[in-house]
Design an enzyme around this catalytic site. Structure first.
Site, PDB file in Angstrom:
ATOM      1  N   CYS A 111      50.456 -63.964  38.772  1.00 57.09           N
ATOM      2  CA  CYS A 111      49.913 -64.260  37.436  1.00 57.09           C
ATOM      3  C   CYS A 111      50.984 -64.249  36.343  1.00 57.09           C
ATOM      4  O   CYS A 111      50.766 -64.783  35.259  1.00 57.09           O
ATOM      5  CB  CYS A 111      48.793 -63.290  37.081  1.00 57.09           C
ATOM      6  SG  CYS A 111      47.420 -63.382  38.231  1.00 57.09           S
ATOM      7  N   HIS A 244      47.818 -63.695  29.359  1.00 61.24           N
ATOM      8  CA  HIS A 244      47.283 -64.193  30.633  1.00 61.24           C
ATOM      9  C   HIS A 244      45.791 -63.861  30.679  1.00 61.24           C
ATOM     10  O   HIS A 244      45.360 -62.770  30.319  1.00 61.24           O
ATOM     11  CB  HIS A 244      48.019 -63.524  31.795  1.00 61.24           C
ATOM     12  CG  HIS A 244      47.304 -63.666  33.092  1.00 61.24           C
ATOM     13  ND1 HIS A 244      46.960 -64.888  33.610  1.00 61.24           N
ATOM     14  CD2 HIS A 244      46.843 -62.733  33.970  1.00 61.24           C
ATOM     15  CE1 HIS A 244      46.326 -64.707  34.755  1.00 61.24           C
ATOM     16  NE2 HIS A 244      46.236 -63.403  34.994  1.00 61.24           N
ATOM     17  N   ASN A 274      40.247 -66.806  36.022  1.00 66.98           N
ATOM     18  CA  ASN A 274      41.656 -66.439  36.113  1.00 66.98           C
ATOM     19  C   ASN A 274      42.372 -67.476  36.986  1.00 66.98           C
ATOM     20  O   ASN A 274      42.160 -67.523  38.187  1.00 66.98           O
ATOM     21  CB  ASN A 274      41.763 -65.041  36.728  1.00 66.98           C
ATOM     22  CG  ASN A 274      43.195 -64.558  36.863  1.00 66.98           C
ATOM     23  OD1 ASN A 274      44.145 -65.325  36.681  1.00 66.98           O
ATOM     24  ND2 ASN A 274      43.355 -63.294  37.196  1.00 66.98           N
TER      25      ASN A 274
HETATM   26  N1  ACO Z   1      28.727 -58.816  40.970  1.00 68.50           N
HETATM   27  C1  ACO Z   1      27.951 -57.739  41.026  1.00 68.50           C
HETATM   28  N2  ACO Z   1      28.411 -56.509  41.298  1.00 68.50           N
HETATM   29  C2  ACO Z   1      29.726 -56.381  41.514  1.00 68.50           C
HETATM   30  C3  ACO Z   1      30.599 -57.463  41.476  1.00 68.50           C
HETATM   31  C4  ACO Z   1      30.057 -58.727  41.193  1.00 68.50           C
HETATM   32  N3  ACO Z   1      30.816 -59.846  41.126  1.00 68.50           N
HETATM   33  N4  ACO Z   1      31.855 -57.023  41.730  1.00 68.50           N
HETATM   34  C5  ACO Z   1      31.769 -55.694  41.926  1.00 68.50           C
HETATM   35  N5  ACO Z   1      30.479 -55.309  41.811  1.00 68.50           N
HETATM   36  C6  ACO Z   1      29.919 -53.993  41.961  1.00 68.50           C
HETATM   37  C7  ACO Z   1      30.692 -53.141  42.934  1.00 68.50           C
HETATM   38  O1  ACO Z   1      30.281 -53.425  44.271  1.00 68.50           O
HETATM   39  C8  ACO Z   1      30.300 -51.758  42.509  1.00 68.50           C
HETATM   40  O2  ACO Z   1      29.026 -51.469  43.036  1.00 68.50           O
HETATM   41  P1  ACO Z   1      28.672 -49.982  43.581  1.00 68.50           P
HETATM   42  O3  ACO Z   1      28.795 -49.116  42.372  1.00 68.50           O
HETATM   43  O4  ACO Z   1      27.279 -50.164  44.079  1.00 68.50           O
HETATM   44  O5  ACO Z   1      29.695 -49.700  44.609  1.00 68.50           O
HETATM   45  C9  ACO Z   1      30.135 -51.889  41.002  1.00 68.50           C
HETATM   46  O6  ACO Z   1      30.011 -53.299  40.736  1.00 68.50           O
HETATM   47  C10 ACO Z   1      31.318 -51.359  40.235  1.00 68.50           C
HETATM   48  O7  ACO Z   1      32.488 -51.843  40.854  1.00 68.50           O
HETATM   49  P2  ACO Z   1      33.883 -51.663  40.185  1.00 68.50           P
HETATM   50  O8  ACO Z   1      34.937 -52.367  40.986  1.00 68.50           O
HETATM   51  O9  ACO Z   1      34.107 -50.208  39.911  1.00 68.50           O
HETATM   52  O10 ACO Z   1      33.589 -52.460  38.830  1.00 68.50           O
HETATM   53  P3  ACO Z   1      34.468 -52.550  37.553  1.00 68.50           P
HETATM   54  O11 ACO Z   1      33.679 -52.167  36.380  1.00 68.50           O
HETATM   55  O12 ACO Z   1      35.814 -51.933  37.733  1.00 68.50           O
HETATM   56  O13 ACO Z   1      34.674 -54.133  37.454  1.00 68.50           O
HETATM   57  C11 ACO Z   1      36.389 -55.736  37.896  1.00 68.50           C
HETATM   58  C12 ACO Z   1      35.321 -54.835  38.501  1.00 68.50           C
HETATM   59  C13 ACO Z   1      35.713 -56.789  37.021  1.00 68.50           C
HETATM   60  C14 ACO Z   1      37.155 -56.443  39.004  1.00 68.50           C
HETATM   61  C15 ACO Z   1      37.345 -54.876  37.056  1.00 68.50           C
HETATM   62  O14 ACO Z   1      37.833 -53.800  37.802  1.00 68.50           O
HETATM   63  C16 ACO Z   1      38.488 -55.648  36.547  1.00 68.50           C
HETATM   64  O15 ACO Z   1      38.339 -56.527  35.726  1.00 68.50           O
HETATM   65  N6  ACO Z   1      39.713 -55.332  36.955  1.00 68.50           N
HETATM   66  C17 ACO Z   1      40.864 -56.070  36.545  1.00 68.50           C
HETATM   67  C18 ACO Z   1      41.210 -56.899  37.644  1.00 68.50           C
HETATM   68  C19 ACO Z   1      41.436 -58.319  37.294  1.00 68.50           C
HETATM   69  O16 ACO Z   1      41.121 -58.839  36.251  1.00 68.50           O
HETATM   70  N7  ACO Z   1      42.052 -58.943  38.247  1.00 68.50           N
HETATM   71  C20 ACO Z   1      42.397 -60.295  38.143  1.00 68.50           C
HETATM   72  C21 ACO Z   1      43.636 -60.539  38.908  1.00 68.50           C
HETATM   73  S1  ACO Z   1      44.933 -59.573  38.347  1.00 68.50           S
HETATM   74  C22 ACO Z   1      45.600 -60.309  37.079  1.00 68.50           C
HETATM   75  O17 ACO Z   1      45.407 -61.461  36.846  1.00 68.50           O
HETATM   76  C23 ACO Z   1      46.418 -59.482  36.192  1.00 68.50           C
END
Ligand code: ACO
Length: 315
Positions: A111, A244, A274
């Site tokens: 990224c 980004h 993304n």
């Molecule tokens: N739909 C529904 N539920 C979901 C989804 C989805 N798409 N994805 C995860 N969940 C659920 C999980 O299974 C979990 O359920 P559980 O509690 O029953 O186990 C619950 O949501 C919480 O999961 P977390 O991973 O803790 O959710 P979080 O609030 O952290 O959100 C996310 C997840 C959106 C990925 C977040 O961590 C995030 O944005 N991280 C940054 C990562 C990112 O943006 N990466 C992109 C690539 S890296 C880059 O470009 C820099």
């Protein structure tokens, strides 16, 4: 010598996949995705490839700059999803554009790839080794996400963005600074499950989402502070910030800590998701009609590695 950004272009696959159109078996919803990420839709490559998207974006950027392909003497293409193991996707684009002079190569900083590529092209221009460079960010991440893992597959989209940098003397506009960084301690936080030399497969994306979230906010903030300190500027001197596009909550948290007014931040993750290395040039393309009158523009990135970086462009 200064590197001036004189053209921009973009390309998206034909197929747009809205949150509501994601497979039911994923167990996700438009509401969850919009609330947690800001993403409403993404584009998915079918017949398109990374090079075909990159070539369209490159042609547009060259036309926008008022140049012809043969004016280009350097192509740096940022991608983690190239067409082949080899040759480089940049060389495929070079062939499609009918260019036979200069050099073309790929850069993989995921990224952060576009800022890495920009830094290299800017350095070549400042060293007098290039007069006109094409810098491209192009990805087809939809090919390497695990379509049964809702925590990652909903986040990514495909696309390409390109810019043309031209060497100009004593010119007010252009790249004022560019810095790239990495810290390999975090390789396993955002990584594919395989690769050529390990599993002889491509593997798919795995991610420790919360760790990535925290690191991204931290690095956006520290990189932006470094940019301001280096240029002895305050937020009042910055006209536009292009981070980004990984997650709208990462961008908003960063803006809150860095005290950046909302109207100064470009957010388009709702439209494209993304797109990894393509996200910053796609955003630059959105403001290309205002090139020459935007002012100080800060670009910020963070990606797998972890890698991160910034650039200040007078645009
Ligand atoms: N739909 C529904 N539920 C979901 C989804 C989805 N798409 N994805 C995860 N969940 C659920 C999980 O299974 C979990 O359920 P559980 O509690 O029953 O186990 C619950 O949501 C919480 O999961 P977390 O991973 O803790 O959710 P979080 O609030 O952290 O959100 C996310 C997840 C959106 C990925 C977040 O961590 C995030 O944005 N991280 C940054 C990562 C990112 O943006 N990466 C992109 C690539 S890296 C880059 O470009 C820099």
């Amino acid at each position: 010598m200064n590197s001036v950004l004189i053209g921009a272009g973009m390309a998206l696959p034909r197929k747009c996949l809205k949150n509501d159109e994601l497979p039911k078996e994923l167990g996700t919803s438009d509401e969850w995705i919009v609330q947690r990420t800001g993403i409403k839709q993404r584009y998915i490559a079918e017949e398109e490839t990374t090079s075909s998207l990159a070539t369209i974006a490159a042609r547009q950027a060259i036309n926008h700059a008022g140049l012809s392909p043969n004016d280009i003497d350097l192509i740096v293409l940022a991608t983690a999803t190239g067409d082949y193991t080899f040759p480089a996707t940049a060389v495929v684009v070079q062939k499609e554009l009918g260019i036979t002079n200069g050099a073309a190569f790929d850069v993989n900083a995921v990224c952060s790839g576009f800022i890495y590529a920009l830094d290299i092209a800017d350095s070549y221009i400042k060293l007098g080794k290039s007069k006109c460079a094409l810098v491209i960010g192009a990805e087809t991440f939809s090919r390497i996400v695990n379509w049964s893992d809702r925590s990652t597959c909903v986040l990514f989209g495909d696309g390409a963005g390109a810019v043309v940098l031209q060497a100009r003397n004593n010119y007010g506009l252009g790249i004022q600074s560019c810095r790239i960084y990495s810290d390999g301690t975090y390789t396993d936080h955002l990584i594919t499950t395989g690769g050529i030399s390990t599993t002889q497969t491509v593997g798919y994306v795995t991610m420790q989402g919360r760790e990535v979230f925290k690191f991204a906010v931290e690095k956006f903030v520290s990189a932006f502070e470094e940019l301001l300190n280096y240029h002895k500027m305050s937020i009042n001197d910055i006209d536009l910030v292009i981070p980004h596009q990984a997650n709208v909550r990462i961008i908003k948290k960063f803006a809150e800590i860095a005290k950046i007014p909302e109207e100064k931040i470009l957010i388009n993750i709702d439209k494209y998701a993304n797109t990894s290395a393509a996200s910053i040039p796609l955003a630059l393309n959105e403001v290309k009609n205002k090139f020459g009158s935007i002012g100080n523009t800060a670009l910020l990135s963070m990606g797998s590695g972890f890698t991160w970086g910034y650039a200040l462009i007078r645009l």
